[in-house]
Design an enzyme around this catalytic site. Structure first.
Site, short mmCIF file in Angstrom:
data_model
loop_
_atom_site.label_atom_id
_atom_site.label_comp_id
_atom_site.label_asym_id
_atom_site.label_seq_id
_atom_site.Cartn_x
_atom_site.Cartn_y
_atom_site.Cartn_z
CB THR A 14 130.41 -13.88 63.55
OG1 THR A 14 131.60 -14.70 63.53
CG2 THR A 14 129.90 -13.56 64.85
CG ASP A 15 130.06 -10.87 58.90
OD1 ASP A 15 131.00 -10.72 59.48
OD2 ASP A 15 129.07 -10.24 58.19
CG MET A 16 134.47 -14.22 56.02
SD MET A 16 135.54 -14.35 54.43
CE MET A 16 137.16 -13.90 54.90
N GLY A 17 133.77 -10.84 59.37
CA GLY A 17 134.01 -9.44 59.77
C GLY A 17 133.57 -9.46 61.25
CB VAL A 19 129.06 -8.25 61.99
CG1 VAL A 19 127.69 -7.76 62.08
CG2 VAL A 19 130.09 -7.20 62.14
#
Length: 128
Positions: A14-17, A19
């Protein structure tokens, strides 16, 4: 005939969000293709030792919805088209039965010299 491959989304995907990073869907569908080919009895290590490899020639991808950390996904792979050295696969990543990513992937069987060669027999029989 289709093949189903389960995938769990890990934090590293995932990314920082929280997602799934877009390029990781390509990893998921690659793993599913490798698992499918293995399930058909096609040993990719033996194939490579004999001088042949699978090469992705084209990918068309549609991102339909976001996957998130800890989601349980399923990648379904099915043959759309097949010719002597080329195969087109439809791959769908789903969460709880809903498609969140679709790809049409063209793969070619190649020699080490970079020339197309006939698909392995265990794959060709699927196209009949």
């Amino acid at each position: 005939m289709s093949h189903k491959f389960p995938v769990r989304v890990y934090y590293e995907d995932t990314d920082m969000g929280g997602v799934v990073y877009h390029a990781n869907y390509l990893r998921y569908i690659e793993r599913a293709r490798s698992d499918w080919v293995r399930a058909l009895g096609n040993d990719q290590n033996a194939m490579r030792d004999a001088g042949f490899v699978w090469v992705v020639r084209r990918v068309e991808a549609d991102y339909l919805a976001a996957a998130r950390f800890d989601d349980e996904l399923v990648v379904e792979t099915a043959i759309a088209e097949m010719s002597g050295a080329r195969m087109v696969l439809d791959q769908v990543v789903s969460r709880e039965g809903d498609a969140i990513f679709r790809a049409r992937v063209t793969v070619v069987c190649m020699s080490q010299s970079g020339r197309p060669v006939r698909l392995p027999a265990e794959i060709r029989v699927l196209g009949k």
